[in-house]
Write a protein that holds these residues in place. Structure first.
Motif, PDB file in Angstrom:
ATOM      1  N   MET A   1       0.888  -1.014  -0.024  1.00 45.80           N
ATOM      2  CA  MET A   1       0.200   0.032   0.172  1.00 45.80           C
ATOM      3  C   MET A   1       1.005   1.227   0.075  1.00 45.80           C
ATOM      4  SD  MET A   1      -3.323  -1.037   0.408  1.00 45.80           S
ATOM      5  CE  MET A   1      -4.149   0.577   0.861  1.00 45.80           C
ATOM      6  N   LEU A   2       2.099   1.222   0.755  1.00 47.42           N
ATOM      7  CA  LEU A   2       2.791   2.247   0.628  1.00 47.42           C
ATOM      8  C   LEU A   2       3.465   2.689  -0.481  1.00 47.42           C
ATOM      9  CD1 LEU A   2       4.600   4.031   3.054  1.00 47.42           C
ATOM     10  CD2 LEU A   2       6.094   2.424   2.860  1.00 47.42           C
ATOM     11  N   ILE A   3       3.835   1.715  -1.431  1.00 45.65           N
ATOM     12  CA  ILE A   3       4.683   1.755  -2.651  1.00 45.65           C
ATOM     13  C   ILE A   3       3.591   2.320  -3.716  1.00 45.65           C
ATOM     14  CG2 ILE A   3       5.801   0.959  -4.346  1.00 45.65           C
ATOM     15  CD1 ILE A   3       7.550   1.125  -1.652  1.00 45.65           C
ATOM     16  N   TYR A   4       2.115   1.869  -3.466  1.00 42.60           N
ATOM     17  CA  TYR A   4       1.170   2.113  -4.144  1.00 42.60           C
ATOM     18  C   TYR A   4       1.043   3.555  -4.265  1.00 42.60           C
ATOM     19  CZ  TYR A   4      -3.371   2.628  -6.437  1.00 42.60           C
ATOM     20  OH  TYR A   4      -4.447   3.172  -7.438  1.00 42.60           O
ATOM     21  N   VAL A   6       3.072   6.026  -3.169  1.00 38.55           N
ATOM     22  CA  VAL A   6       4.151   6.709  -3.629  1.00 38.55           C
ATOM     23  C   VAL A   6       3.981   6.882  -5.307  1.00 38.55           C
ATOM     24  CG1 VAL A   6       6.560   6.999  -4.224  1.00 38.55           C
ATOM     25  CG2 VAL A   6       5.841   6.238  -1.743  1.00 38.55           C
ATOM     26  N   GLN A   7       3.652   5.572  -5.915  1.00 37.49           N
ATOM     27  CA  GLN A   7       3.820   5.603  -7.332  1.00 37.49           C
ATOM     28  C   GLN A   7       2.371   6.461  -7.924  1.00 37.49           C
ATOM     29  OE1 GLN A   7       5.683   3.989  -9.654  1.00 37.49           O
ATOM     30  NE2 GLN A   7       7.070   3.639  -7.921  1.00 37.49           N
ATOM     31  N   VAL A   8       1.289   6.390  -7.376  1.00 33.73           N
ATOM     32  CA  VAL A   8       0.160   7.087  -7.785  1.00 33.73           C
ATOM     33  C   VAL A   8       0.191   8.597  -7.361  1.00 33.73           C
ATOM     34  CG1 VAL A   8      -2.309   7.397  -7.442  1.00 33.73           C
ATOM     35  CG2 VAL A   8      -1.277   5.288  -7.809  1.00 33.73           C
ATOM     36  N   PHE A   9       0.489   9.113  -6.165  1.00 33.58           N
ATOM     37  CA  PHE A   9       0.309  10.286  -5.644  1.00 33.58           C
ATOM     38  C   PHE A   9       1.349  11.319  -5.579  1.00 33.58           C
ATOM     39  CE2 PHE A   9      -2.746   7.707  -3.262  1.00 33.58           C
ATOM     40  CZ  PHE A   9      -3.820   8.397  -3.892  1.00 33.58           C
ATOM     41  N   VAL A  67       9.040   7.607   0.132  1.00 30.50           N
ATOM     42  CA  VAL A  67       8.631   6.489   0.936  1.00 30.50           C
ATOM     43  C   VAL A  67       8.586   6.891   2.384  1.00 30.50           C
ATOM     44  CG1 VAL A  67       9.145   4.161   1.607  1.00 30.50           C
ATOM     45  CG2 VAL A  67       9.402   4.739  -0.613  1.00 30.50           C
ATOM     46  N   ILE A  68       9.473   7.733   3.009  1.00 29.28           N
ATOM     47  CA  ILE A  68       9.430   8.044   4.096  1.00 29.28           C
ATOM     48  C   ILE A  68       8.241   8.824   4.605  1.00 29.28           C
ATOM     49  CG2 ILE A  68      10.706   9.431   5.979  1.00 29.28           C
ATOM     50  CD1 ILE A  68      13.454   8.420   4.786  1.00 29.28           C
ATOM     51  N   ASN A  69       8.027   9.965   3.689  1.00 30.79           N
ATOM     52  CA  ASN A  69       6.885  10.781   3.858  1.00 30.79           C
ATOM     53  C   ASN A  69       5.596  10.055   3.482  1.00 30.79           C
ATOM     54  OD1 ASN A  69       8.762  12.829   4.529  1.00 30.79           O
ATOM     55  ND2 ASN A  69       8.436  13.996   2.350  1.00 30.79           N
ATOM     56  N   ALA A  70       5.588   9.160   2.730  1.00 28.07           N
ATOM     57  CA  ALA A  70       4.074   8.226   2.489  1.00 28.07           C
ATOM     58  C   ALA A  70       4.054   7.395   3.841  1.00 28.07           C
ATOM     59  CB  ALA A  70       4.418   7.584   1.319  1.00 28.07           C
ATOM     60  N   PHE A  71       5.178   6.990   4.464  1.00 31.47           N
ATOM     61  CA  PHE A  71       5.072   6.156   5.704  1.00 31.47           C
ATOM     62  C   PHE A  71       4.290   7.026   6.689  1.00 31.47           C
ATOM     63  CE2 PHE A  71       6.583   4.668   9.597  1.00 31.47           C
ATOM     64  CZ  PHE A  71       6.263   3.354   9.825  1.00 31.47           C
ATOM     65  N   LEU A  72       4.904   8.399   6.961  1.00 35.68           N
ATOM     66  CA  LEU A  72       4.479   9.114   7.974  1.00 35.68           C
ATOM     67  C   LEU A  72       3.069   9.533   7.647  1.00 35.68           C
ATOM     68  CD1 LEU A  72       7.448  11.379   8.438  1.00 35.68           C
ATOM     69  CD2 LEU A  72       6.664   9.682  10.006  1.00 35.68           C
ATOM     70  N   ALA A  73       2.688   9.831   6.258  1.00 32.75           N
ATOM     71  CA  ALA A  73       1.281  10.138   6.093  1.00 32.75           C
ATOM     72  C   ALA A  73       0.225   8.873   6.382  1.00 32.75           C
ATOM     73  CB  ALA A  73       1.146  10.335   4.527  1.00 32.75           C
ATOM     74  N   LEU A  74       0.638   7.706   5.863  1.00 36.76           N
ATOM     75  CA  LEU A  74      -0.141   6.549   6.040  1.00 36.76           C
ATOM     76  C   LEU A  74      -0.192   6.206   7.650  1.00 36.76           C
ATOM     77  CD1 LEU A  74       0.702   4.197   3.206  1.00 36.76           C
ATOM     78  CD2 LEU A  74      -1.140   5.736   3.405  1.00 36.76           C
ATOM     79  N   PHE A  75       1.085   6.357   8.398  1.00 36.28           N
ATOM     80  CA  PHE A  75       1.010   6.189  10.020  1.00 36.28           C
ATOM     81  C   PHE A  75      -0.219   7.205  10.552  1.00 36.28           C
ATOM     82  CE2 PHE A  75       2.336   6.921  14.125  1.00 36.28           C
ATOM     83  CZ  PHE A  75       2.228   5.612  14.493  1.00 36.28           C
ATOM     84  N   GLU A  76      -0.128   8.521  10.178  1.00 43.27           N
ATOM     85  CA  GLU A  76      -1.079   9.355  10.522  1.00 43.27           C
ATOM     86  C   GLU A  76      -2.618   8.906  10.175  1.00 43.27           C
ATOM     87  OE1 GLU A  76      -2.606  13.945   9.529  1.00 43.27           O
ATOM     88  OE2 GLU A  76      -0.673  13.268   9.191  1.00 43.27           O
TER      89      GLU A  76
END
Length: 188
Positions: A1-4, A6-9, A67-76
């Motif tokens: 879900m994380l990589i998806y 990053v790829q899309v957004f 990936v790091i920013n996406a991880f933080l966004a999804l953690f939120e």
């Protein structure tokens, strides 16, 4: 879900602070914005303006640029704090159907988190043979029941001398049939 994500957004949330500029290449220099004067000065003629440098950046406190920013966004999102903001930005910037990404992530993440949480509780409960969640008084009662099961009388009471109800009940309780019933799983 994380990589998806990053790829899309990736790179889609950034914009210029000058709403008249659409591309990163045009987002250079300065522009004027009107500022609201204090109440006392509103009746005076003229407008108050200020020069502001153009900046190309993400307008929110999250992005999917790496990936790091996406991880933080999804953690939120998973913490359910501000997940509606992430969903609304995705809906407004990318497309409304991509807001399902956030809903699916919350559903799957909550299910996995809940499963892990319940699994740890059940595992601890089974390890402790059910006493992990008992109060102090309940544990004492469990210990007392175990000790009473192990306790054996030191001597057998003598049979009553007279024939009567006491003798009949004594014979009944000392019989093999009665003792066999007490040792069965359903017996007291």
């Amino acid at each position: 879900m994380l990589i998806y994500g990053v790829q899309v957004f990736s790179g889609k949330f950034a914009s210029c602070n000058d709403r008249l500029v659409d591309t990163r290449e045009e987002c250079k220099g300065t522009f004027e914005i009107d500022i609201a004067p204090p109440r006392e000065l509103r009746d005076l003629p003229g407008h108050s303006k200020i020069l502001v440098p153009r900046v190309w950046k993400n307008p929110r406190n999250f992005d999917f640029d790496n990936v790091i920013n996406a991880f933080l966004a999804l953690f939120e999102v998973l913490s359910l704090e501000g997940w509606l903001e992430v969903r609304d930005v995705i809906k407004a910037v990318v497309a409304p159907e991509y807001s399902l990404y956030v809903h699916i992530y919350v559903l799957l993440g909550s299910m996995v988190g809940l499963t892990l949480f319940v699994g740890v509780i059940v595992m601890n409960f089974n390890e402790k043979k059910g006493i992990a969640l008992l109060t102090v008084d309940q544990r004492r009662w469990q210990d007392l029941k175990k000790r009473l099961r192990l306790a054996q009388p030191l001597h057998i009471a003598p049979r009553p001398r007279k024939e009567g109800i006491r003798a009949v009940l004594f014979d009944a309780t000392q019989s093999k049939l009665y003792r066999g019933h007490r040792n069965l799983p359903g017996g007291d």
